[in-house]
Design a protein around this motif. Structure first.
Motif, PDB file in Angstrom:
ATOM      1  N   LEU A  14     -35.222  15.819  23.048  1.00  0.00           N
ATOM      2  CA  LEU A  14     -34.712  16.443  21.824  1.00  0.00           C
ATOM      3  C   LEU A  14     -33.189  16.424  21.770  1.00  0.00           C
ATOM      4  O   LEU A  14     -32.605  16.221  20.704  1.00  0.00           O
ATOM      5  CB  LEU A  14     -35.233  17.875  21.699  1.00  0.00           C
ATOM      6  CG  LEU A  14     -36.682  18.002  21.273  1.00  0.00           C
ATOM      7  CD1 LEU A  14     -37.112  19.458  21.275  1.00  0.00           C
ATOM      8  CD2 LEU A  14     -36.889  17.399  19.900  1.00  0.00           C
ATOM      9  N   LEU A  15     -32.546  16.638  22.895  1.00  0.00           N
ATOM     10  CA  LEU A  15     -31.083  16.585  22.913  1.00  0.00           C
ATOM     11  C   LEU A  15     -30.569  15.178  22.610  1.00  0.00           C
ATOM     12  O   LEU A  15     -29.556  15.015  21.928  1.00  0.00           O
ATOM     13  CB  LEU A  15     -30.554  17.060  24.259  1.00  0.00           C
ATOM     14  CG  LEU A  15     -30.576  18.564  24.476  1.00  0.00           C
ATOM     15  CD1 LEU A  15     -30.168  18.889  25.908  1.00  0.00           C
ATOM     16  CD2 LEU A  15     -29.667  19.266  23.502  1.00  0.00           C
ATOM     17  N   PHE A  18     -31.372  14.520  18.777  1.00  0.00           N
ATOM     18  CA  PHE A  18     -30.989  15.561  17.827  1.00  0.00           C
ATOM     19  C   PHE A  18     -30.225  15.044  16.601  1.00  0.00           C
ATOM     20  O   PHE A  18     -30.518  15.467  15.482  1.00  0.00           O
ATOM     21  CB  PHE A  18     -30.189  16.666  18.521  1.00  0.00           C
ATOM     22  CG  PHE A  18     -29.830  17.783  17.591  1.00  0.00           C
ATOM     23  CD1 PHE A  18     -30.784  18.693  17.186  1.00  0.00           C
ATOM     24  CD2 PHE A  18     -28.539  17.903  17.103  1.00  0.00           C
ATOM     25  CE1 PHE A  18     -30.468  19.713  16.324  1.00  0.00           C
ATOM     26  CE2 PHE A  18     -28.214  18.917  16.235  1.00  0.00           C
ATOM     27  CZ  PHE A  18     -29.179  19.829  15.840  1.00  0.00           C
ATOM     28  N   PRO A  19     -29.261  14.140  16.744  1.00  0.00           N
ATOM     29  CA  PRO A  19     -28.568  13.662  15.533  1.00  0.00           C
ATOM     30  C   PRO A  19     -29.507  12.992  14.531  1.00  0.00           C
ATOM     31  O   PRO A  19     -29.379  13.185  13.320  1.00  0.00           O
ATOM     32  CB  PRO A  19     -27.541  12.660  16.066  1.00  0.00           C
ATOM     33  CG  PRO A  19     -27.340  13.051  17.471  1.00  0.00           C
ATOM     34  CD  PRO A  19     -28.645  13.606  17.944  1.00  0.00           C
ATOM     35  N   PHE A  20     -30.451  12.221  15.021  1.00  0.00           N
ATOM     36  CA  PHE A  20     -31.402  11.560  14.126  1.00  0.00           C
ATOM     37  C   PHE A  20     -32.329  12.571  13.465  1.00  0.00           C
ATOM     38  O   PHE A  20     -32.661  12.454  12.284  1.00  0.00           O
ATOM     39  CB  PHE A  20     -32.229  10.527  14.890  1.00  0.00           C
ATOM     40  CG  PHE A  20     -31.377   9.516  15.608  1.00  0.00           C
ATOM     41  CD1 PHE A  20     -30.610   8.623  14.900  1.00  0.00           C
ATOM     42  CD2 PHE A  20     -31.346   9.493  16.981  1.00  0.00           C
ATOM     43  CE1 PHE A  20     -29.816   7.694  15.554  1.00  0.00           C
ATOM     44  CE2 PHE A  20     -30.565   8.570  17.643  1.00  0.00           C
ATOM     45  CZ  PHE A  20     -29.792   7.666  16.931  1.00  0.00           C
ATOM     46  N   ILE A  21     -32.753  13.566  14.222  1.00  0.00           N
ATOM     47  CA  ILE A  21     -33.634  14.603  13.677  1.00  0.00           C
ATOM     48  C   ILE A  21     -32.895  15.428  12.632  1.00  0.00           C
ATOM     49  O   ILE A  21     -33.454  15.758  11.573  1.00  0.00           O
ATOM     50  CB  ILE A  21     -34.183  15.490  14.810  1.00  0.00           C
ATOM     51  CG1 ILE A  21     -35.103  14.670  15.716  1.00  0.00           C
ATOM     52  CG2 ILE A  21     -34.931  16.688  14.254  1.00  0.00           C
ATOM     53  CD1 ILE A  21     -35.508  15.392  16.983  1.00  0.00           C
ATOM     54  N   ALA A  22     -31.642  15.755  12.887  1.00  0.00           N
ATOM     55  CA  ALA A  22     -30.854  16.535  11.923  1.00  0.00           C
ATOM     56  C   ALA A  22     -30.659  15.759  10.623  1.00  0.00           C
ATOM     57  O   ALA A  22     -30.761  16.323   9.533  1.00  0.00           O
ATOM     58  CB  ALA A  22     -29.519  16.913  12.536  1.00  0.00           C
ATOM     59  N   ASP A  23     -30.372  14.477  10.728  1.00  0.00           N
ATOM     60  CA  ASP A  23     -30.236  13.658   9.517  1.00  0.00           C
ATOM     61  C   ASP A  23     -31.554  13.557   8.757  1.00  0.00           C
ATOM     62  O   ASP A  23     -31.581  13.583   7.522  1.00  0.00           O
ATOM     63  CB  ASP A  23     -29.745  12.252   9.870  1.00  0.00           C
ATOM     64  CG  ASP A  23     -28.304  12.239  10.303  1.00  0.00           C
ATOM     65  OD1 ASP A  23     -27.578  13.215   9.992  1.00  0.00           O
ATOM     66  OD2 ASP A  23     -27.904  11.258  10.956  1.00  0.00           O
TER      67      ASP A  23
END
Length: 58
Positions: A14-15, A18-23
């Motif tokens: 997840l760490l 995280f940038p891809f998930i946030a986008d």
């Protein structure tokens, strides 16, 4: 304190992602219920990892 290997691996993945998930969650064309599905999945995984513990192990 003992940290389960699966939980530790999940946190590392997840760490990294995280940038891809946030986008993905905040994109303009995303459905309104997408963040709720993600949080529901997180809560379900936490419940699965904690249900096998006995009360004296906490």
């Amino acid at each position: 304190m003992y940290i389960q290997r699966t939980l530790l691996l999940t946190l590392v993945v997840l760490l990294v992602c995280f940038p891809f998930i946030a986008d993905w969650l905040t994109s303009d064309f995303s459905a309104w219920h997408r963040p709720y599905l993600v949080w529901s999945f997180i809560i379900f995984i936490a419940w699965l990892s904690q249900r096998s513990r006995h009360s004296d192990e906490l």
